[in-house]
Scaffold this active site. Sequence first.
Site, mmCIF file in Angstrom:
data_model
loop_
_atom_site.group_PDB
_atom_site.id
_atom_site.type_symbol
_atom_site.label_atom_id
_atom_site.label_comp_id
_atom_site.label_asym_id
_atom_site.label_seq_id
_atom_site.Cartn_x
_atom_site.Cartn_y
_atom_site.Cartn_z
ATOM 1 N N ARG A 106 0.822 -1.227 0.000
ATOM 2 C CA ARG A 106 0.000 0.000 0.000
ATOM 3 C C ARG A 106 0.848 1.267 0.000
ATOM 4 N NH1 ARG A 106 -3.607 -2.779 3.701
ATOM 5 N NH2 ARG A 106 -5.202 -3.724 2.414
ATOM 6 N N LYS A 128 1.942 11.434 -11.338
ATOM 7 C CA LYS A 128 1.106 10.517 -12.127
ATOM 8 C C LYS A 128 1.928 9.277 -12.435
ATOM 9 C CE LYS A 128 -2.144 13.385 -14.690
ATOM 10 N NZ LYS A 128 -2.601 13.705 -16.053
ATOM 11 N N GLU A 170 7.159 18.285 -25.245
ATOM 12 C CA GLU A 170 6.599 18.667 -23.936
ATOM 13 C C GLU A 170 7.147 20.039 -23.501
ATOM 14 O OE1 GLU A 170 4.138 17.080 -22.611
ATOM 15 O OE2 GLU A 170 4.331 14.915 -22.893
ATOM 16 N N LYS A 212 5.448 23.280 -14.265
ATOM 17 C CA LYS A 212 4.606 22.105 -13.984
ATOM 18 C C LYS A 212 4.374 21.969 -12.473
ATOM 19 C CE LYS A 212 3.646 17.297 -14.596
ATOM 20 N NZ LYS A 212 3.927 15.996 -15.170
ATOM 21 N N GLU A 222 -5.947 16.622 -10.371
ATOM 22 C CA GLU A 222 -6.457 16.953 -11.699
ATOM 23 C C GLU A 222 -7.974 17.115 -11.726
ATOM 24 O OE1 GLU A 222 -4.301 15.451 -15.329
ATOM 25 O OE2 GLU A 222 -6.281 14.669 -15.786
ATOM 26 N N ARG A 226 -4.928 21.452 -13.503
ATOM 27 C CA ARG A 226 -3.920 20.519 -14.008
ATOM 28 C C ARG A 226 -4.270 19.968 -15.391
ATOM 29 N NH1 ARG A 226 -0.770 15.596 -10.795
ATOM 30 N NH2 ARG A 226 0.570 15.107 -12.559
ATOM 31 N N ASN A 230 -2.615 18.612 -20.307
ATOM 32 C CA ASN A 230 -2.933 17.585 -21.311
ATOM 33 C C ASN A 230 -3.097 18.171 -22.710
ATOM 34 O OD1 ASN A 230 -2.974 15.498 -19.380
ATOM 35 N ND2 ASN A 230 -5.035 16.080 -18.761
ATOM 36 N N HIS A 233 -2.852 15.984 -25.762
ATOM 37 C CA HIS A 233 -2.751 14.589 -25.327
ATOM 38 C C HIS A 233 -3.963 13.735 -25.703
ATOM 39 C CE1 HIS A 233 0.763 16.012 -23.279
ATOM 40 N NE2 HIS A 233 0.995 14.853 -22.702
ATOM 41 N N HIS A 237 -2.606 10.686 -27.470
ATOM 42 C CA HIS A 237 -2.688 9.339 -26.876
ATOM 43 C C HIS A 237 -3.378 8.369 -27.823
ATOM 44 C CE1 HIS A 237 -2.097 10.418 -22.326
ATOM 45 N NE2 HIS A 237 -0.976 10.371 -22.991
ATOM 46 N N HIS A 249 5.726 9.059 -27.611
ATOM 47 C CA HIS A 249 4.791 9.914 -26.876
ATOM 48 C C HIS A 249 4.920 11.381 -27.314
ATOM 49 C CE1 HIS A 249 2.323 11.290 -23.550
ATOM 50 N NE2 HIS A 249 3.260 12.168 -23.251
HETATM 51 N N1 NAD Z 1 3.657 10.553 -15.472
HETATM 52 C C1 NAD Z 1 3.565 11.622 -16.227
HETATM 53 O O1 NAD Z 1 3.110 12.695 -15.795
HETATM 54 C C2 NAD Z 1 4.021 11.548 -17.658
HETATM 55 C C3 NAD Z 1 4.185 12.723 -18.401
HETATM 56 C C4 NAD Z 1 4.680 12.620 -19.702
HETATM 57 C C5 NAD Z 1 4.999 11.377 -20.228
HETATM 58 N N2 NAD Z 1 4.808 10.267 -19.479
HETATM 59 C C6 NAD Z 1 5.133 8.935 -20.002
HETATM 60 O O2 NAD Z 1 6.511 8.898 -20.317
HETATM 61 C C7 NAD Z 1 6.703 7.918 -21.333
HETATM 62 C C8 NAD Z 1 7.626 8.487 -22.390
HETATM 63 O O3 NAD Z 1 8.861 8.784 -21.779
HETATM 64 P P1 NAD Z 1 10.243 8.645 -22.555
HETATM 65 O O4 NAD Z 1 10.125 9.323 -23.854
HETATM 66 O O5 NAD Z 1 11.279 9.047 -21.604
HETATM 67 O O6 NAD Z 1 10.283 7.081 -22.904
HETATM 68 P P2 NAD Z 1 11.237 5.881 -22.434
HETATM 69 O O7 NAD Z 1 11.278 5.771 -20.986
HETATM 70 O O8 NAD Z 1 10.760 4.718 -23.222
HETATM 71 O O9 NAD Z 1 12.686 6.323 -22.940
HETATM 72 C C9 NAD Z 1 12.936 6.392 -24.314
HETATM 73 C C10 NAD Z 1 14.175 5.568 -24.693
HETATM 74 O O10 NAD Z 1 15.356 6.256 -24.277
HETATM 75 C C11 NAD Z 1 16.226 5.343 -23.589
HETATM 76 N N3 NAD Z 1 17.013 6.159 -22.674
HETATM 77 C C12 NAD Z 1 16.654 6.662 -21.477
HETATM 78 N N4 NAD Z 1 17.597 7.484 -21.013
HETATM 79 C C13 NAD Z 1 18.600 7.488 -21.916
HETATM 80 C C14 NAD Z 1 19.847 8.161 -22.007
HETATM 81 N N5 NAD Z 1 20.225 9.072 -21.095
HETATM 82 N N6 NAD Z 1 20.633 7.912 -23.088
HETATM 83 C C15 NAD Z 1 20.228 7.042 -24.059
HETATM 84 N N7 NAD Z 1 19.041 6.402 -24.038
HETATM 85 C C16 NAD Z 1 18.252 6.628 -22.975
HETATM 86 C C17 NAD Z 1 15.309 4.346 -22.963
HETATM 87 O O11 NAD Z 1 15.971 3.151 -22.695
HETATM 88 C C18 NAD Z 1 14.239 4.201 -24.046
HETATM 89 O O12 NAD Z 1 14.663 3.273 -25.003
HETATM 90 C C19 NAD Z 1 5.350 7.546 -21.851
HETATM 91 O O13 NAD Z 1 4.983 6.300 -21.337
HETATM 92 C C20 NAD Z 1 4.446 8.614 -21.296
HETATM 93 O O14 NAD Z 1 3.118 8.178 -21.102
HETATM 94 C C21 NAD Z 1 4.340 10.325 -18.201
#
Ligand code: NAD
Length: 342
Positions: A106, A128, A170, A212, A222, A226, A230, A233, A237, A249
């Site tokens: 939990r 999130k 972003e 943010k 949200e 907040r 989006n 998005h 999405h 993304h």
């Molecule tokens: N929680 C939230 O508020 C929120 C907000 C925006 C996006 N997201 C989520 O984030 C995700 C997208 O994030 P992302 O683009 O970071 O994707 P990801 O985590 O898949 O990273 C992208 C790629 O980069 C590689 N990588 C990471 N760091 C690296 C580095 N320093 N050097 C080389 N390669 C590296 C990873 O291994 C991966 O292959 C989505 O799932 C999205 O829904 C969440």
Amino acid sequence: MKEPLCFTFGTRQTRVSFQDRLDVAGGRLTERTVTVFDQTTHDLFGQGALNPVILKPGEQNKTWTSVERIVEAALQKGLSRDDLLIGVGGGVVGDLTAFAASIYMRGCRVDLVPTTLIAMVDAALGGKTGIDFGRYKNMIGSFYPAENLRISVPVLASLPMDEYRAGLAEVIKTALLGDAELYALLRSKKEQILRQDQTLLEGIVERCIRIKGQIVEEDFNESGKREILNLGHTFGHALEALSGFAWKHGDAVAWGIGRALELGTNLGLTDKHYAREISDLLRAYGFTLEIRGYEAADLFQAMRADKKKRSGRLRFVLQRSLGVTEVLVVEDGDVLEVLNGM
Ligand SMILES: NC(=O)c1ccc[n+]([C@@H]2O[C@H](COP(=O)([O-])OP(=O)(O)OC[C@H]3O[C@@H](n4cnc5c(N)ncnc54)[C@H](O)[C@@H]3O)[C@@H](O)[C@H]2O)c1
């Protein structure tokens, strides 16, 4: 290095510290700390990590199976609620680790070490968490902020250009929500930003975190403000999910911002000149605003699964102009008109 930033999200505190060199644990490592990586971030930053969990990289692995791997490791190492999970990676590792922390006994403690631009400027902050479920993006999750974010901008040097650029979507979104100075910087310093000028980039990351952080402090769950985060998005999405997560993304969000501008323009809300200027900026950063091979009806169906609907009706974040943002219920016909015009 910069002073840490502190935020209060609901009843929890998040401390964001900036480091010249990556320090994954920040002195918080014990035998009962589990550190979560994906294969790439483990290869890059995982040397000597205690109790590592190494997941397959990519959105396709933002699943229950990955959460189970984390929970199994936590159980095996005997973590209690006051022990710590650390997620080292992009948004996928961050969302997974924080989600696992939120449900393990939990709720145990969680720190995040974002290593992509998206994770630094957006995903790691604000609590999130979640996983995808089948083709439903982020359909299962929780609000569970990390205690600490440790940000080291130089780690972005190893990020492939397409991943870095996706993160800029972003950043652009954040500027559009009301930072005229950041917007001006994005327009005037494109070359330096694309080649990761360190000083510029550190300033940009900090700016996005401040913006943010303030928005989420006002509306953690949200239920109001907040929602503006989006922007792009709801459309984005749907494309991301329909492509089987082949669309990144950030790329999908950039396309979605383009569609939201068009929807706003059609509704007589968005200033036409503003819409054109933003579309030009997105294209200048290499984003694709026109897509082929997708049916409007399929995208619309994917949108119907979006979490942002209320009482079954879809809501869209639309803009009149820079910093003037509204969240509106839109008629299905208006949405379909935009999708048919892709
Ligand atoms: N929680 C939230 O508020 C929120 C907000 C925006 C996006 N997201 C989520 O984030 C995700 C997208 O994030 P992302 O683009 O970071 O994707 P990801 O985590 O898949 O990273 C992208 C790629 O980069 C590689 N990588 C990471 N760091 C690296 C580095 N320093 N050097 C080389 N390669 C590296 C990873 O291994 C991966 O292959 C989505 O799932 C999205 O829904 C969440």
